[in-house]
Write a protein that holds these residues in place. Structure first.
Motif, PDB file in Angstrom:
ATOM      1  N   ALA A  12       0.718  -1.306  -0.021  1.00 19.26           N
ATOM      2  CA  ALA A  12       0.017   0.067   0.055  1.00 19.26           C
ATOM      3  C   ALA A  12       0.878   1.234  -0.106  1.00 19.26           C
ATOM      4  CB  ALA A  12      -0.756   0.054   1.222  1.00 19.26           C
ATOM      5  N   TYR A  13       2.092   1.247   0.385  1.00 25.91           N
ATOM      6  CA  TYR A  13       3.203   2.283   0.578  1.00 25.91           C
ATOM      7  C   TYR A  13       4.302   1.663   0.558  1.00 25.91           C
ATOM      8  CZ  TYR A  13       1.983   0.897   5.251  1.00 25.91           C
ATOM      9  OH  TYR A  13       1.809  -0.096   6.337  1.00 25.91           O
ATOM     10  N   ASP A  14       5.628   2.296   0.858  1.00 24.56           N
ATOM     11  CA  ASP A  14       6.749   1.705   0.776  1.00 24.56           C
ATOM     12  C   ASP A  14       6.899   1.222   2.127  1.00 24.56           C
ATOM     13  OD1 ASP A  14       7.485   2.634  -1.544  1.00 24.56           O
ATOM     14  OD2 ASP A  14       8.515   4.393  -1.004  1.00 24.56           O
ATOM     15  N   ILE A  63       7.963  -2.529  11.979  1.00 24.99           N
ATOM     16  CA  ILE A  63       7.477  -2.947  10.648  1.00 24.99           C
ATOM     17  C   ILE A  63       6.187  -2.295  10.501  1.00 24.99           C
ATOM     18  CG2 ILE A  63       6.772  -4.851   9.395  1.00 24.99           C
ATOM     19  CD1 ILE A  63       8.960  -6.491  10.598  1.00 24.99           C
ATOM     20  N   ASP A  64       6.224  -1.465   9.618  1.00 25.52           N
ATOM     21  CA  ASP A  64       4.820  -0.861   9.061  1.00 25.52           C
ATOM     22  C   ASP A  64       4.635  -1.509   7.507  1.00 25.52           C
ATOM     23  OD1 ASP A  64       3.116   1.096   8.311  1.00 25.52           O
ATOM     24  OD2 ASP A  64       3.975   2.728   9.150  1.00 25.52           O
ATOM     25  N   VAL A  65       3.522  -2.110   7.562  1.00 27.53           N
ATOM     26  CA  VAL A  65       3.194  -2.912   6.231  1.00 27.53           C
ATOM     27  C   VAL A  65       1.837  -2.876   6.019  1.00 27.53           C
ATOM     28  CG1 VAL A  65       2.949  -5.203   7.603  1.00 27.53           C
ATOM     29  CG2 VAL A  65       3.490  -5.182   5.123  1.00 27.53           C
ATOM     30  N   MET A 125      -0.711  -0.937   8.663  1.00 28.73           N
ATOM     31  CA  MET A 125      -0.589  -1.651  10.095  1.00 28.73           C
ATOM     32  C   MET A 125       1.009  -1.529  10.481  1.00 28.73           C
ATOM     33  SD  MET A 125      -0.931  -5.519  11.189  1.00 28.73           S
ATOM     34  CE  MET A 125      -0.036  -6.276   9.884  1.00 28.73           C
ATOM     35  N   THR A 126       1.193  -1.240  11.848  1.00 30.69           N
ATOM     36  CA  THR A 126       2.647  -1.164  12.238  1.00 30.69           C
ATOM     37  C   THR A 126       2.820  -2.170  13.737  1.00 30.69           C
ATOM     38  OG1 THR A 126       3.035   1.148  11.757  1.00 30.69           O
ATOM     39  CG2 THR A 126       4.663   0.093  13.089  1.00 30.69           C
ATOM     40  N   ARG A 127       3.666  -3.089  13.821  1.00 34.08           N
ATOM     41  CA  ARG A 127       3.854  -3.766  14.718  1.00 34.08           C
ATOM     42  C   ARG A 127       5.473  -3.575  15.158  1.00 34.08           C
ATOM     43  NH1 ARG A 127      -0.746  -3.674  15.098  1.00 34.08           N
ATOM     44  NH2 ARG A 127      -2.194  -5.482  15.160  1.00 34.08           N
ATOM     45  N   VAL A 138      -5.079   4.200  14.279  1.00 41.79           N
ATOM     46  CA  VAL A 138      -4.637   4.741  15.581  1.00 41.79           C
ATOM     47  C   VAL A 138      -3.303   3.964  16.016  1.00 41.79           C
ATOM     48  CG1 VAL A 138      -5.198   4.540  18.050  1.00 41.79           C
ATOM     49  CG2 VAL A 138      -6.941   4.626  16.533  1.00 41.79           C
ATOM     50  N   GLU A 139      -2.286   5.177  15.771  1.00 47.56           N
ATOM     51  CA  GLU A 139      -0.903   4.765  15.667  1.00 47.56           C
ATOM     52  C   GLU A 139      -0.082   5.522  16.676  1.00 47.56           C
ATOM     53  OE1 GLU A 139       1.047   5.748  12.167  1.00 47.56           O
ATOM     54  OE2 GLU A 139      -0.947   6.191  11.069  1.00 47.56           O
ATOM     55  N   PRO A 140       0.035   5.507  17.788  1.00 44.91           N
ATOM     56  CA  PRO A 140       0.924   6.267  18.588  1.00 44.91           C
ATOM     57  C   PRO A 140       2.162   5.662  18.560  1.00 44.91           C
ATOM     58  CG  PRO A 140      -0.351   4.670  19.932  1.00 44.91           C
ATOM     59  CD  PRO A 140      -0.927   4.588  18.642  1.00 44.91           C
ATOM     60  N   VAL A 166       2.937   1.405  17.261  1.00 45.93           N
ATOM     61  CA  VAL A 166       1.925   0.286  17.181  1.00 45.93           C
ATOM     62  C   VAL A 166       0.574   0.702  16.438  1.00 45.93           C
ATOM     63  CG1 VAL A 166       0.401  -1.418  18.527  1.00 45.93           C
ATOM     64  CG2 VAL A 166       2.727  -1.013  19.310  1.00 45.93           C
ATOM     65  N   GLU A 167       0.261   0.361  15.421  1.00 41.58           N
ATOM     66  CA  GLU A 167      -0.527   0.904  14.484  1.00 41.58           C
ATOM     67  C   GLU A 167      -1.935  -0.192  13.932  1.00 41.58           C
ATOM     68  OE1 GLU A 167       0.720   1.999  10.728  1.00 41.58           O
ATOM     69  OE2 GLU A 167      -0.972   3.370  10.443  1.00 41.58           O
ATOM     70  N   ASP A 168      -2.986   0.020  14.401  1.00 41.06           N
ATOM     71  CA  ASP A 168      -4.181  -0.830  13.957  1.00 41.06           C
ATOM     72  C   ASP A 168      -4.922  -0.024  13.112  1.00 41.06           C
ATOM     73  OD1 ASP A 168      -3.849  -3.443  14.957  1.00 41.06           O
ATOM     74  OD2 ASP A 168      -4.784  -3.083  16.664  1.00 41.06           O
TER      75      ASP A 168
HETATM   76 MN    MN Z   1       1.587   2.872   8.905  1.00 41.96          MN
END
Ligand code: MN
Ligand code: GLY
Ligand code: MN
Length: 386
Positions: free
Chosen positions: A210-212, A241-243, A254-256, A345-347, A359-361
């Motif tokens: 969806a993006y780099d 990791i932001d994927v 999403m990010t974990r 939501v990604e603080p 962390v991003e959901d």
């Molecule tokens: Mn992201």
């Protein structure tokens, strides 16, 4: 079948698998809603050229498309000869060929001018280039006025078919990330992990990332939008990791953050604060809430942990045809959430020289609250190989 068989194999389509069973995308009714907005804005006609807006209004995905809409109801899609077959076909598939005419022209402004005769006030999307604005002014002889986020605000509420694609994209990103977690070990490079994620996204049927894709380890994790490098992962690293994936134009995000082996006390404190902040923000997402309240809920936890200065970006954003769209989720954002909004939501906190955690959901607002679309576990501890 043996390996030497030359029987013709079907050519796999990049998105066929991911699209199977999804409802078709239809744009019916969108122009009528747009016309109400044009009346509110007091313009006689308006011009839209942002690719995601053109696609949302008509279904057309070509690289050159301009939609001109009159307040009275008629609409025209202008494109060039490369798309003379594709444009009518896509409009028909999206259900709007009766509402939108197609004009194939080499010079968009001049071709639209006769069609716009009599429009005294012409709205232009406010991202219009300076030279283009002058040409519209000269050719249409109208007063041109800026229109800000008119289609974007309509796009913020997703219909069922859009949601199905975003959900499929989120599920593919979940699968891709799960397939790469076993590769998180000392010696792996960020760029190799990025390639593995991108490959897994395509193998799962998405059109692509969806993006780099971001893989940022150790001190690189202090950069919120890092570009993967050849740095090799080390024991104790924080790894962000932001994927996201893209299905039929719709995106996920999403990010974990992972830790290789036992986290240091400092790393554990960062993870704990950000995970709690993200949960507090997600718990505040429901219809009727102002987006700024989500930001406030996230920030309160990070502030309490004494890390407020390290939370250097907004809390989230809408996601759809664009990776960053409405609603904005930031301090003071007055947008009121409604069912069908899809937002992150990604603080995150970032400490130069040390690293960071985000962390991003991705969540969809429902009638009574919200539902996460990104389901990969948040558990971030990766044991070191024996
Ligand atoms: Mn992201
Ligand atoms: N992946 C881009 C973002 O989270 O905004
Ligand atoms: Mn995001």
């Amino acid at each position: 079948m043996n390996g030497r068989s030359h029987a013709a194999a079907p050519i796999p389509s990049a998105t066929a698998g991911a699209l199977e069973g999804l409802p078709p995308l239809r744009v019916v009714g969108r122009l009528a809603r747009l016309r109400e907005r044009l009346e509110e804005a007091g313009v006689d006609a308006a011009v839209f050229f942002e690719p995601a807006n053109v696609r949302w209004l008509t279904g057309f995905t070509g690289s050159n498309g301009t939609v001109v809409v009159r307040r009275s109801g008629e609409a025209l899609l202008l494109t060039d000869a490369r798309y003379s077959e594709q444009a009518p076909a896509q409009l028909a598939a999206a259900g709007c060929s009766g509402d939108v005419d197609v004009a194939v022209a080499r010079r968009t402004v001049e071709a639209a001018a006769p069609w716009l005769q009599g429009a005294a006030r012409l709205g232009l999307e406010d991202g219009v280039a300076w030279g283009q604005q002058i040409r519209w002014n000269e050719a249409v002889a109208a007063e041109t006025v800026p229109l800000s986020e008119i289609v974007e605000s309509l796009r913020a509420v997703k219909d069922g078919a859009e949601l199905a694609r975003i959900e499929a994209a989120a599920s593919i990103a979940d699968t891709a990330l799960a397939s790469v977690v076993p590769m998180l070990r000392p010696g792996a490079t960020e760029s190799h992990l990025q390639q593995a994620l991108d490959g897994a996204i395509r193998s799962a049927g998405a059109a692509g990332p969806a993006y780099d894709t971001i893989v940022a380890s150790g001190p690189n994790a202090a950069l919120p939008h890092a570009t993967p490098t050849d740095r090799r992962l080390e024991p104790g690293d924080l790894v962000i990791i932001d994927v996201g994936a893209q299905v039929d134009g719709y995106r996920s995000d999403m990010t974990r953050t992972f830790v290789l082996g036992d986290p240091s006390e400092r790393a554990a404190a960062l993870l704990e604060a950000v995970e709690r902040s993200q949960a507090a923000g997600a718990a505040a997402v429901e219809p009727g809430v102002e987006a700024g309240e989500i930001d406030k809920a996230c920030r309160a936890v990070i502030d309490d942990a004494g890390m407020g200065d390290a939370f250097v970006h907004g809390t989230g954003h809408g996601v759809g045809l664009d990776i960053h769209e409405l609603p904005r989720v930031a301090s003071g954002s007055a947008a009121t959430l409604e069912p069908g909004n899809v937002l992150t939501v990604e603080p995150g906190v970032y400490f130069p020289g040390f690293g960071g955690v985000r962390v991003e959901d991705l969540l969809v607002v429902t009638d009574s609250g919200c539902r996460p679309l990104t389901l990969h576990p948040k558990t971030s501890l990766v044991p070191l190989p024996a």
